[in-house]
Design an enzyme around this catalytic site. Sequence first.
Site, PDB file in Angstrom:
ATOM      1  N   LYS A 193     -23.137  67.267  91.212  1.00 36.11           N
ATOM      2  CA  LYS A 193     -22.587  67.705  89.919  1.00 36.11           C
ATOM      3  C   LYS A 193     -21.440  68.659  90.205  1.00 36.11           C
ATOM      4  CE  LYS A 193     -22.731  67.709  85.494  1.00 36.11           C
ATOM      5  NZ  LYS A 193     -22.101  66.596  84.797  1.00 36.11           N
ATOM      6  N   ASP A 243     -24.621  62.678  86.539  1.00 33.27           N
ATOM      7  CA  ASP A 243     -24.992  62.098  85.240  1.00 33.27           C
ATOM      8  C   ASP A 243     -24.626  60.624  85.147  1.00 33.27           C
ATOM      9  OD1 ASP A 243     -22.717  64.546  84.238  1.00 33.27           O
ATOM     10  OD2 ASP A 243     -22.145  62.495  84.675  1.00 33.27           O
ATOM     11  N   ASP A 267     -34.836  65.000  92.222  1.00 36.10           N
ATOM     12  CA  ASP A 267     -36.120  64.981  91.526  1.00 36.10           C
ATOM     13  C   ASP A 267     -36.026  64.077  90.294  1.00 36.10           C
ATOM     14  OD1 ASP A 267     -38.679  65.595  90.840  1.00 36.10           O
ATOM     15  OD2 ASP A 267     -38.346  67.712  90.463  1.00 36.10           O
ATOM     16  N   TYR A 309     -35.021  75.065  93.508  1.00 33.61           N
ATOM     17  CA  TYR A 309     -36.409  75.027  93.985  1.00 33.61           C
ATOM     18  C   TYR A 309     -36.724  76.125  94.991  1.00 33.61           C
ATOM     19  CZ  TYR A 309     -37.044  70.604  91.691  1.00 33.61           C
ATOM     20  OH  TYR A 309     -37.146  69.650  90.739  1.00 33.61           O
TER      21      TYR A 309
END
Length: 449
Positions: free
Chosen positions: A259, A313, A337, A191
């Site tokens: 992640k 995930d 998000d 972002y």
Amino acid sequence: MEYNPSIRRTPIYDIMPPVNEDGAYEGDQQVMTYDRIKAPESGEKISFSNGVMQTPDNPILLFIEGDGIGYDIMTASKRIWDAAVAKAYGGKRQVSWMEVYAGEKAAGLYDGDYMPEETFDAFREYKVGIKGPLTTPVGGGFRSLNVTLRQVLDLYSCVRPVRWYAGVPSPLKQPEDVDVVIFRENTEDTYAGIEYESGTEENKKLADFLKNELGATNFFEDAGLGIKPISPFGSKRLIRAAIQYAIDRKRKSVTLVHKGNIQKFTEGAFQRWGYELACEEFPEQTISWDEVAANHGGNVPNGKILIQDTIADIMFQKMLLRPREHDVIATTNLNGDYLSDALAAEVGGVGIAPGANIGDEIALFEATHGTAPKYTNKDMVNPGSLLFSGVMMLEHLDWFEAADMITRAYEKTIDQRYVTYDFARQMENAAKVATSEFATRIIENMDRV
Ligand code: NAP
């Protein structure tokens, strides 16, 4: 690669107001004058002393009405907030509202300027406010008005509580098991806007640098390129806020969602810095999962907040199958998000999910959905997202009695099956009411809870 200031996120020292001779921010020292913003006749500023917020009994709070459905939901929600404060404190406390402008209303008042500078000044001076949804003008020079507000005011934590209210339609069998608060990092990650379009000169320069200087060859010719900055400073201040929240609100755990199995030096580093921070700054209050397993037989000692981590995930699956295992969540910008909207869907959707963007002093609470333009001025949408963002704002002021009163009156109203159109289409035997009538029923129910 040459340093290019135009692609840098504005750091704190560029966005703070000017400092006077004594080293104090000018906004703290003098009464600012505004062009279009009118101060209310009564009320006092929220201030800070040694980092602690001082809230007067009659604070001035800012509001940005918002575009599209903004007028309907802001009008209804202000009635509810004011009624709850009046009933909870018998007139001893009261909010003085001060309107500030952004979006289409601002453009009308400030010669086409969608984001007037004095709106930022007002937040620097008055510290706390709430906003409805904003339309980002196409081609207006902004990536998004919301992102601009967060970045210019350095509101680095996006806080999204996700819990179920009795009676609200949900796709889960046991929606009552969902009760988490997401802290999403608001200023870094993809972002930050450091992206180079395929086929441009800048893209080619960066591709050459990556290939020739760093030996990175595993991307296709002409691939669009983006940079994902994740810093110790940005990660730690977000995780610090999440852990402090867990301590203040007596929550049980903080889960670092990342992640890091793939993106080791960004997402993986976020996880590592999180454990480091907990260990260095909160050794008495927190304990890591490794320590619980090694020294406490898998049982978290009483009074300790568990610090754990999960790959992003699998977190989506866990929050569907075993949501009770998570409490406060700290995560990077993009993960946060996705996770925020997915979890909101478990408990009623974005029409009801509240949110806030919080920095060191300034806090901006906001509806999490958009302007839903097709419903503009139809007095029919759900005010829940903005309403509960205001409940968060009351809690931020430590006005828990008023906040609780709204929550209970809201649950009672849903229980009576008076709902706006979006819930009515998912519930049997529900009476569909207008936004304004929904607000009136909540206010009436405050005397019954
Ligand atoms: P949206 O405004 O959130 O609306 C999408 C759909 O969500 C609506 O059509 C409606 O669904 C449902 N919805 C949204 N708010 C609701 C409410 N209060 N009560 C009941 N249902 C609600 O998303 P969008 O249409 O993609 O975006 C429209 C504009 O909003 C764009 O200009 C975008 O840039 C802006 N936006 C602003 C923000 C923000 O300010 N934070 C966030 C997102 C988007 P149904 O039609 O199925 O009833």
